[in-house]
Scaffold this active site. Sequence first.
Site, mmCIF file in Angstrom:
data_model
loop_
_atom_site.group_PDB
_atom_site.id
_atom_site.type_symbol
_atom_site.label_atom_id
_atom_site.label_comp_id
_atom_site.label_asym_id
_atom_site.label_seq_id
_atom_site.Cartn_x
_atom_site.Cartn_y
_atom_site.Cartn_z
ATOM 1 N N GLU A 1 44.374 31.043 57.515
ATOM 2 C CA GLU A 1 44.605 32.434 57.115
ATOM 3 C C GLU A 1 45.608 33.121 58.036
ATOM 4 O O GLU A 1 46.426 33.918 57.582
ATOM 5 C CB GLU A 1 43.302 33.217 57.029
ATOM 6 C CG GLU A 1 42.441 33.210 58.272
ATOM 7 C CD GLU A 1 41.458 32.063 58.352
ATOM 8 O OE1 GLU A 1 41.873 30.889 58.266
ATOM 9 O OE2 GLU A 1 40.257 32.342 58.519
ATOM 10 N N CYS B 1 40.427 35.916 62.864
ATOM 11 C CA CYS B 1 41.164 35.981 61.603
ATOM 12 C C CYS B 1 40.703 37.160 60.758
ATOM 13 O O CYS B 1 41.500 37.761 60.047
ATOM 14 C CB CYS B 1 41.033 34.660 60.843
ATOM 15 S SG CYS B 1 41.960 33.321 61.639
ATOM 16 N N CYS C 1 36.963 33.204 60.829
ATOM 17 C CA CYS C 1 36.359 33.519 62.119
ATOM 18 C C CYS C 1 36.612 35.003 62.406
ATOM 19 O O CYS C 1 37.336 35.673 61.658
ATOM 20 C CB CYS C 1 36.973 32.648 63.220
ATOM 21 S SG CYS C 1 38.703 33.041 63.594
ATOM 22 N N HIS D 1 44.858 29.013 62.595
ATOM 23 C CA HIS D 1 43.986 28.893 61.431
ATOM 24 C C HIS D 1 44.804 29.134 60.165
ATOM 25 O O HIS D 1 45.864 29.769 60.199
ATOM 26 C CB HIS D 1 42.843 29.893 61.522
ATOM 27 C CG HIS D 1 41.843 29.545 62.585
ATOM 28 N ND1 HIS D 1 40.668 30.216 62.744
ATOM 29 C CD2 HIS D 1 41.855 28.573 63.540
ATOM 30 C CE1 HIS D 1 39.988 29.684 63.746
ATOM 31 N NE2 HIS D 1 40.693 28.688 64.247
#
Length: 147
Positions: free
Chosen positions: A79, A108, A105, A77
Site C-alpha cells: 500500500e 500504512c 499495518c 509495503h
Amino acid sequence: MEKTNTQLYGKKQHLFDLRYLKMAKIWAENSYCKRRQVGALLVKNKMIISDGYNGTPTGFENECEDENNVSKPYVLHAEANAITKVAKSSNSSEGSTLYITSSPCIECAKLIIQAGIKRVVYADLYRMDDGINLLKRAKIEVLQLDI
C-alpha cells in the site's frame, strides 16, 4: 420481488470489490519477498490509478529478507508503494478505494488516512489489527472479503 437501485448498486459494487481484490492478489505475484507477497490497487471512478506490491525501493536488490529470513527494515509495503506511486503521478488518491491482499499495518494506515483514501478492501488479516482500528477511527470504510 423487484430489487431497489440500492440493492443493485450494492451487488454490483460487491462484484467490483471481489474482482479488484483478485487482481491485487495476482499483482502480489510480482513481489520478490519470500515470506509473504502482498499486492495493492488504488481505484477511483472504476479506474486503476496506481498499483503496488511489497519489495525493496527502486534500485535496490530484489531481496526482501536477510540471511535469517527476517524482512529488511527498508522493505516497502504494497500500500505504501501504491500511495507513493500515485503521489508521483498527476492522479489524486482523494476519495479512492484501496484493494489490498493483507490488512494494513498502523504505519500504512496513517498513509491511507493522509492520502484521502475513503475505502479499504482487504482479504487476509495482518498479524495485528491496530491499522484496521485506526482506519475505523478515521471513519474510513473497511471491508474484509474472502477471495
